[in-house]
Design a protein around this motif. Structure first.
Motif, PDB file in Angstrom:
ATOM      1  N   UNK A  55      61.632  26.918  28.027  1.00  0.00           N
ATOM      2  CA  UNK A  55      62.457  27.455  26.949  1.00  0.00           C
ATOM      3  C   UNK A  55      61.961  27.086  25.553  1.00  0.00           C
ATOM      4  N   UNK A  56      61.220  26.017  25.413  1.00  0.00           N
ATOM      5  CA  UNK A  56      60.805  25.551  24.083  1.00  0.00           C
ATOM      6  C   UNK A  56      60.019  26.623  23.353  1.00  0.00           C
ATOM      7  N   UNK A  57      60.259  26.752  22.060  1.00  0.00           N
ATOM      8  CA  UNK A  57      59.542  27.758  21.308  1.00  0.00           C
ATOM      9  C   UNK A  57      59.556  27.503  19.815  1.00  0.00           C
ATOM     10  N   UNK A  67      53.769  26.125  27.912  1.00  0.00           N
ATOM     11  CA  UNK A  67      54.485  26.663  29.078  1.00  0.00           C
ATOM     12  C   UNK A  67      53.528  26.885  30.245  1.00  0.00           C
ATOM     13  N   UNK A  68      52.308  27.320  29.937  1.00  0.00           N
ATOM     14  CA  UNK A  68      51.307  27.513  30.992  1.00  0.00           C
ATOM     15  C   UNK A  68      50.928  26.180  31.628  1.00  0.00           C
ATOM     16  N   UNK A  69      50.748  25.150  30.800  1.00  0.00           N
ATOM     17  CA  UNK A  69      50.411  23.831  31.349  1.00  0.00           C
ATOM     18  C   UNK A  69      51.515  23.328  32.272  1.00  0.00           C
ATOM     19  N   UNK A  70      52.750  23.419  31.819  1.00  0.00           N
ATOM     20  CA  UNK A  70      53.861  22.937  32.639  1.00  0.00           C
ATOM     21  C   UNK A  70      54.002  23.761  33.914  1.00  0.00           C
ATOM     22  N   UNK A  71      53.798  25.065  33.819  1.00  0.00           N
ATOM     23  CA  UNK A  71      53.872  25.913  35.011  1.00  0.00           C
ATOM     24  C   UNK A  71      52.792  25.518  36.014  1.00  0.00           C
ATOM     25  N   UNK A  72      51.608  25.226  35.517  1.00  0.00           N
ATOM     26  CA  UNK A  72      50.509  24.793  36.392  1.00  0.00           C
ATOM     27  C   UNK A  72      50.858  23.494  37.101  1.00  0.00           C
ATOM     28  N   UNK A  73      51.389  22.533  36.341  1.00  0.00           N
ATOM     29  CA  UNK A  73      51.776  21.262  36.968  1.00  0.00           C
ATOM     30  C   UNK A  73      52.848  21.487  38.029  1.00  0.00           C
ATOM     31  N   UNK A  74      53.816  22.361  37.719  1.00  0.00           N
ATOM     32  CA  UNK A  74      54.904  22.617  38.659  1.00  0.00           C
ATOM     33  C   UNK A  74      54.396  23.286  39.933  1.00  0.00           C
ATOM     34  N   UNK A  75      53.580  24.319  39.789  1.00  0.00           N
ATOM     35  CA  UNK A  75      53.055  25.024  40.961  1.00  0.00           C
ATOM     36  C   UNK A  75      52.228  24.089  41.832  1.00  0.00           C
ATOM     37  N   UNK A  76      51.377  23.298  41.219  1.00  0.00           N
ATOM     38  CA  UNK A  76      50.569  22.338  41.992  1.00  0.00           C
ATOM     39  C   UNK A  76      51.462  21.326  42.699  1.00  0.00           C
ATOM     40  N   UNK A  77      52.492  20.870  42.024  1.00  0.00           N
ATOM     41  CA  UNK A  77      53.438  19.906  42.595  1.00  0.00           C
ATOM     42  C   UNK A  77      54.075  20.464  43.859  1.00  0.00           C
ATOM     43  N   UNK A  78      54.522  21.722  43.798  1.00  0.00           N
ATOM     44  CA  UNK A  78      55.180  22.328  44.956  1.00  0.00           C
ATOM     45  C   UNK A  78      54.193  22.642  46.072  1.00  0.00           C
ATOM     46  N   UNK A  82      61.177  31.492  32.777  1.00  0.00           N
ATOM     47  CA  UNK A  82      60.514  31.573  31.481  1.00  0.00           C
ATOM     48  C   UNK A  82      61.441  32.286  30.494  1.00  0.00           C
ATOM     49  N   UNK A  83      61.694  31.666  29.359  1.00  0.00           N
ATOM     50  CA  UNK A  83      62.502  32.315  28.333  1.00  0.00           C
ATOM     51  C   UNK A  83      61.545  33.021  27.375  1.00  0.00           C
ATOM     52  N   UNK A  84      61.413  34.325  27.566  1.00  0.00           N
ATOM     53  CA  UNK A  84      60.490  35.129  26.763  1.00  0.00           C
ATOM     54  C   UNK A  84      61.264  35.733  25.592  1.00  0.00           C
ATOM     55  N   UNK A 128      52.339  37.295  26.297  1.00  0.00           N
ATOM     56  CA  UNK A 128      51.517  36.497  27.196  1.00  0.00           C
ATOM     57  C   UNK A 128      52.347  35.753  28.219  1.00  0.00           C
ATOM     58  N   UNK A 129      53.509  35.273  27.810  1.00  0.00           N
ATOM     59  CA  UNK A 129      54.388  34.569  28.744  1.00  0.00           C
ATOM     60  C   UNK A 129      54.848  35.499  29.859  1.00  0.00           C
ATOM     61  N   UNK A 130      55.204  36.733  29.508  1.00  0.00           N
ATOM     62  CA  UNK A 130      55.641  37.688  30.529  1.00  0.00           C
ATOM     63  C   UNK A 130      54.507  37.987  31.500  1.00  0.00           C
ATOM     64  N   UNK A 131      53.289  38.186  30.988  1.00  0.00           N
ATOM     65  CA  UNK A 131      52.144  38.448  31.864  1.00  0.00           C
ATOM     66  C   UNK A 131      51.862  37.255  32.772  1.00  0.00           C
TER      67      UNK A 131
END
Length: 236
Positions: free
Chosen positions: A72-74, A103-114, A125-127, A148-151
């Protein structure tokens, strides 16, 4: 208890989301640029190292497992066309770093974590409406970041659905926050509201309800969806 990291949770949509998720029984770890306390981690996304620091601290506070990430941060800061070259470029890069790259960095960490743990997870994602409609002449960078966030969101949804990792996006129009309030005033206030058939901007609590639905209730088949919330000011 579902463990959720919400970035940009000190005010506006993020604060409303944090409150609603906590009321729903989730364990919420908040984030702010500078203030830190027992439930909020301070991290300035202008620094490339900040998202990793936030993720690791949030993971530690959550006992080693985070179930949902809410990006959500922006930053919404005007960048006039007639700025100096260096000022224009600096604001462009700062906005992309805070609104998209972090947001991309955090998403990467989250996906790898799971993936590493073999568990399911969700990202919300809050676009923005700007991802589809564009924005003012002074906000190219903001619209580009949200586009870019939506893509990115759609790419995550397509890549990891089979592993139970789901991605959702919310695209608000104007919302009654300090950030949007300044913009409305600068663009004519009531004049601009005429472009919204609903006749008003959204309240943060309205957007928070959509985020909470995506984080906790949305069916798996909704992964990849972008939910508009703009008072019919832009209908796709």
């Amino acid at each position: 208890m579902t463990s959720i990291l919400v970035t940009g949770s000190s005010r506006g949509i993020g604060a409303a989301t944090r409150t609603l998720l906590a009321e729903r029984g989730a364990g919420v770890i908040g984030h702010a640029t500078s203030a830190s306390d027992g439930t909020t981690v301070a991290a300035d996304f202008a620094s490339p190292a900040a998202p990793q620091m936030l993720w690791e601290e949030a993971l530690d506070r959550a006992g080693g497992a985070i179930d949902v990430l809410v990006n959500n941060a922006g930053l919404f800061d005007a960048n006039p066309l007639d700025s100096s070259d260096i000022e224009w470029l600096d604001k462009w890069e700062e906005t992309l770093r805070i609104n998209l790259t972090a947001a991309a960095q955090l998403s990467r960490f989250a996906v790898r974590h799971w993936l590493e743990r073999g568990v399911t997870g969700r990202i919300v994602h809050v676009a923005s409406r700007a991802a589809y409609r564009g924005d003012s002449p002074a906000h190219w960078h903001y619209a580009a970041a949200k586009g870019g966030m939506v893509a990115m969101h759609k790419s995550i949804a397509r890549a990891y659905a089979a592993q139970g990792i789901l991605s959702f996006a919310v695209a608000p129009g104007f919302t009654d926050t300090a950030m949007a309030g300044d913009y409305l005033a600068s663009r004519g206030g009531e004049e601009l509201l005429r472009d919204i058939p609903l006749g008003r901007v959204a309240q943060p609590e309205e957007i928070a309800r959509i985020i909470a639905f995506c984080a906790l209730d949305a069916p798996e088949s909704m992964t990849g969806a972008v939910i508009d919330a703009n008072g019919a000011s832009y209908v796709r």
